[in-house]
Design a protein around this motif. Structure first.
Motif, PDB file in Angstrom:
ATOM      1  N   ASN A 101       5.959   4.358   0.999  1.00  0.00           N
ATOM      2  CA  ASN A 101       6.628   5.551   1.529  1.00  0.00           C
ATOM      3  C   ASN A 101       7.498   5.233   2.739  1.00  0.00           C
ATOM      4  OD1 ASN A 101       5.870   7.530  -0.338  1.00  0.00           O
ATOM      5  ND2 ASN A 101       3.862   7.775   0.624  1.00  0.00           N
ATOM      6  N   ARG A 102       7.102   4.226   3.523  1.00  0.00           N
ATOM      7  CA  ARG A 102       7.948   3.812   4.652  1.00  0.00           C
ATOM      8  C   ARG A 102       9.267   3.242   4.138  1.00  0.00           C
ATOM      9  NH1 ARG A 102       8.610  -1.043   6.518  1.00  0.00           N
ATOM     10  NH2 ARG A 102       6.718  -1.810   5.527  1.00  0.00           N
TER      11      ARG A 102
ATOM     12  N   LYS B 202       2.224   9.249  -3.886  1.00  0.00           N
ATOM     13  CA  LYS B 202       0.838   9.449  -3.476  1.00  0.00           C
ATOM     14  C   LYS B 202      -0.035   8.369  -4.111  1.00  0.00           C
ATOM     15  CE  LYS B 202      -0.138  12.627  -7.317  1.00  0.00           C
ATOM     16  NZ  LYS B 202      -0.578  13.996  -7.702  1.00  0.00           N
ATOM     17  N   THR B 203      -1.243   8.235  -3.605  1.00  0.00           N
ATOM     18  CA  THR B 203      -2.166   7.245  -4.140  1.00  0.00           C
ATOM     19  C   THR B 203      -2.586   7.623  -5.552  1.00  0.00           C
ATOM     20  OG1 THR B 203      -3.003   6.800  -1.919  1.00  0.00           O
ATOM     21  CG2 THR B 203      -4.375   6.092  -3.767  1.00  0.00           C
TER      22      THR B 203
ATOM     23  N   SER C 286       4.624  12.382  -5.326  1.00  0.00           N
ATOM     24  CA  SER C 286       3.769  13.352  -4.628  1.00  0.00           C
ATOM     25  C   SER C 286       4.202  14.788  -4.856  1.00  0.00           C
ATOM     26  CB  SER C 286       3.768  13.050  -3.128  1.00  0.00           C
ATOM     27  OG  SER C 286       5.094  13.107  -2.612  1.00  0.00           O
TER      28      SER C 286
ATOM     29  N   GLY D 285       0.830  -1.187   0.000  1.00  0.00           N
ATOM     30  CA  GLY D 285       0.000   0.000   0.000  1.00  0.00           C
ATOM     31  C   GLY D 285       0.870   1.244   0.000  1.00  0.00           C
ATOM     32  N   ILE D 286       0.241   2.400  -0.157  1.00  0.00           N
ATOM     33  CA  ILE D 286       0.999   3.638  -0.243  1.00  0.00           C
ATOM     34  C   ILE D 286       1.818   3.896   1.018  1.00  0.00           C
ATOM     35  CG2 ILE D 286      -0.982   4.995   0.562  1.00  0.00           C
ATOM     36  CD1 ILE D 286       1.813   6.062  -1.935  1.00  0.00           C
ATOM     37  N   ASP D 287       1.291   3.556   2.194  1.00  0.00           N
ATOM     38  CA  ASP D 287       2.051   3.761   3.429  1.00  0.00           C
ATOM     39  C   ASP D 287       3.283   2.852   3.468  1.00  0.00           C
ATOM     40  OD1 ASP D 287       0.253   5.653   4.274  1.00  0.00           O
ATOM     41  OD2 ASP D 287      -0.904   4.261   5.521  1.00  0.00           O
ATOM     42  N   ASP D 288       3.140   1.620   2.981  1.00  0.00           N
ATOM     43  CA  ASP D 288       4.268   0.692   2.930  1.00  0.00           C
ATOM     44  C   ASP D 288       5.358   1.225   2.014  1.00  0.00           C
ATOM     45  OD1 ASP D 288       2.898  -1.288   4.505  1.00  0.00           O
ATOM     46  OD2 ASP D 288       1.766  -1.825   2.715  1.00  0.00           O
TER      47      ASP D 288
ATOM     48  N   LYS E 171      10.579   8.451   3.070  1.00  0.00           N
ATOM     49  CA  LYS E 171       9.896   9.752   3.071  1.00  0.00           C
ATOM     50  C   LYS E 171       8.680   9.641   2.163  1.00  0.00           C
ATOM     51  CE  LYS E 171      13.497  11.228  -0.181  1.00  0.00           C
ATOM     52  NZ  LYS E 171      14.526  12.248  -0.455  1.00  0.00           N
ATOM     53  N   GLY E 172       7.833  10.669   2.208  1.00  0.00           N
ATOM     54  CA  GLY E 172       6.594  10.612   1.448  1.00  0.00           C
ATOM     55  C   GLY E 172       6.764  10.955  -0.018  1.00  0.00           C
TER      56      GLY E 172
END
Length: 235
Positions: free
Chosen positions: A61-62, A70-71, A119, A56-59, A66-67
């Motif tokens: 970026n982790r 984006k989705t 992003s 997923g997007i959080d995975d 850093k971010g």
């Protein structure tokens, strides 16, 4: 700048790479073929693995630290029919890999292709494609078809002119030495900064084949971390 810039999926925010047009996917997150074995055979991953294996997007970026991403739009549930002209034609597979219907085929149990654009508005992108097949032999055949096509393209310049485009884009392909069951190669658009590349990594785990693609300056580290993560989630 870097690899192909225009996102050509109908209405999709895809970031850097030019992807062939495709109709909007169905609302269902995973397409499951009627040929899917039931119950699941011993030693095989179920079709539902395409819903839990991708990051997923959080995975993402982790892992990136850093971010960066984006989705994007909804995942695609079928591979794309790649149109246009590629020279040499046998290297078309190196440009689109599992996203290409000519590689993934139609005999899969389930397919999912996800795109996370950068992003910051740049043309960077992270992509992942995950496919399950009814049998180990089917997955192995697809993976070896990909490896047999990509390998000979290493060291070559590949020109692609997509349908509807008036200009072609030239890519330099470099293939890395890897362990069995792992395929890794790099695309560099001619004229771009030296480190501005797309790094592909594809692996096979039982009856599941997946690939990750990381594009942008200094790409490669996230692709490796993401491939390791997908492989661990597939067992």
């Amino acid at each position: 700048m870097g690899l192909s810039v225009v996102g050509a999926l109908a209405g999709c925010d895809t970031g850097r790479r030019v992807l062939p047009p495709l109709g909007q996917p169905s609302a269902a997150p995973v397409e499951v073929s009627s040929a899917a074995p039931s119950p699941v055979q011993d030693g095989l991953l179920p079709a539902t693995a395409v819903g839990r294996v991708p990051l997923g997007i959080d995975d993402v970026n982790r892992l990136a630290g850093k971010g960066l991403f984006k989705t994007g739009d909804r995942p695609l549930t079928a591979p794309m029919e790649v149109k246009g002209t590629v020279k040499p034609p046998e290297c078309q597979i190196a440009l689109h890999a599992l996203q290409n219907k000519a590689v993934a085929g139609a005999a899969f149990n389930a397919f999912q292709f996800v795109v996370f654009p950068a992003s910051d508005g740049s043309n960077g992108v992270f992509e992942e494609a995950v496919v399950t097949y009814p049998e180990l032999a089917s997955a192995s055949s697809v993976f070896h078809k990909l490896a047999d096509a990509v390998g000979p393209c290493g060291g070559k310049t590949v020109d692609e002119q997509q349908e509807g485009s008036s200009q072609s884009v030239s890519y330099e392909i470099a293939v890395e030495d890897t362990d069995e069951g792992v395929l890794r190669w790099t695309e560099h658009e001619k004229g771009a900064a030296k480190d501005d590349v797309c790094v592909f990594e594809s692996r096979i785990v039982k009856n599941l084949v997946f690939e990750v693609v990381e594009c942008g300056p200094g790409a490669g580290d996230l692709a490796t971390k993401a491939a390791d993560a997908l492989a661990s989630r597939a067992v």
